[in-house]
Scaffold this active site. Structure first.
Site, PDB file in Angstrom:
ATOM      1  N   GLU A  24       0.817  -1.215   0.000  1.00 56.57           N
ATOM      2  CA  GLU A  24       0.000   0.000   0.000  1.00 56.57           C
ATOM      3  C   GLU A  24       0.850   1.263   0.000  1.00 56.57           C
ATOM      4  OE1 GLU A  24      -3.268   0.515  -0.407  1.00 56.57           O
ATOM      5  OE2 GLU A  24      -3.417  -1.639  -0.807  1.00 56.57           O
ATOM      6  N   ILE A  25       1.970   1.245   0.712  1.00 56.31           N
ATOM      7  CA  ILE A  25       2.862   2.412   0.681  1.00 56.31           C
ATOM      8  C   ILE A  25       3.476   2.554  -0.712  1.00 56.31           C
ATOM      9  CG2 ILE A  25       4.953   3.449   1.628  1.00 56.31           C
ATOM     10  CD1 ILE A  25       2.616   3.506   3.582  1.00 56.31           C
TER      11      ILE A  25
END
Length: 267
Positions: free
Chosen positions: A36-37
């Protein structure tokens, strides 16, 4: 279209358009955090090879937390927005220090981690813990703008959140959001360009000619090893003032270090 019909339709599209990704095969919370980052402002195709290399080098949160930032930046180089690498490194250390090495399953607690906002936290609890929470990102906006706000402009995330709340599959939220991601991506690939109708849309400034471009060049040059400031400037500087701005930013953000005339990635 009624909410139940829309939910079923999204699942059908998700089945037809499903994209295989390593963080879908293994929904361990650490895998989801890293993906997700990486996916913030970066397309899936660019993330896939970087994710595989990153997980091979830092297979768990403890390995990441115990590694020097310079090693993380070397693996991250090429993805852009290098501050994300620093945030992820700091998040890993915080997870080890404050959460006994386990990612919290609460959206509120996740937002305490560096680089994790409300929507990223929502994605993490959805994919890692299969919790039915509402979160908004670009593909979600694309789908809901297409089906519920076709004749509207200046649509707020609050308006979209209301529709997501009404249509979210609370029994299989992970599968539902995967379907939204794949359907939204398919819509964009097939010519749907509705995101400008979102009140929160901000067109990304072009990389070419930006300070961000020079920041990336500096970090990429330093992944090869420590060098003198003079050598770095000769290798990177385009003579238009961007080098000085980029260099100062990277120093202030502690992504690079200078000792005397020598410069290196932060250890």
């Amino acid at each position: 279209m009624q909410p139940e019909e829309f939910t079923l339709f999204v699942h059908e599209r998700g089945t037809a358009l499903f994209r295989d990704m390593p963080w879908r095969r293994d929904t361990d919370a650490y895998n989801i955090l890293v993906s997700e980052i990486m996916l913030q402002q970066t397309q899936v195709d660019r993330v896939l090879p970087k994710f595989e290399a990153f997980m091979a080098r830092f297979p768990n949160v403890a390995a990441l937390a115990s590694s020097p930032l310079s090693d993380v930046l070397v693996l991250w180089s090429g993805l852009g927005y290098n501050r994300r690498a620093k945030f992820l490194h700091e998040a890993a250390k915080m997870i080890v220090r404050e959460f006994e090495g386990e990612l919290p399953s609460s959206q509120a607690e996740l937002t305490r981690l560096p680089g994790v906002g409300v929507n990223t936290a929502g994605a993490i609890v959805t994919y890692a813990f299969n919790q039915p929470v509402v979160y908004i990102e670009t593909n979600v906006r694309t789908v809901y703008l297409q089906h519920f706000f076709e004749n509207n402009s200046d649509v707020s995330d609050a308006m979209i959140r209301e529709k997501v709340e009404a249509t979210l599959d609370r029994n299989e939220p992970r599968l539902f959001y995967w379907a939204l991601m794949d359907y939204g991506s398919w819509l964009k690939r097939n010519g749907v360009k509705n995101i400008a109708r979102s009140k929160h849309y901000r067109k990304q400034a072009p990389l070419e000619g930006s300070v961000r471009q020079v920041r990336g060049r500096i970090v990429r040059a330093l992944t090869l090893g420590e060098c003198s400031l003079d050598a770095l400037q000769k290798a990177v500087d385009s003579g238009d003032g961007r080098f000085e701005k980029a260099y100062e930013q990277l120093l202030l953000e502690r992504l690079i270090q200078q000792q005397g005339e020598q410069v290196r990635l932060t250890q």
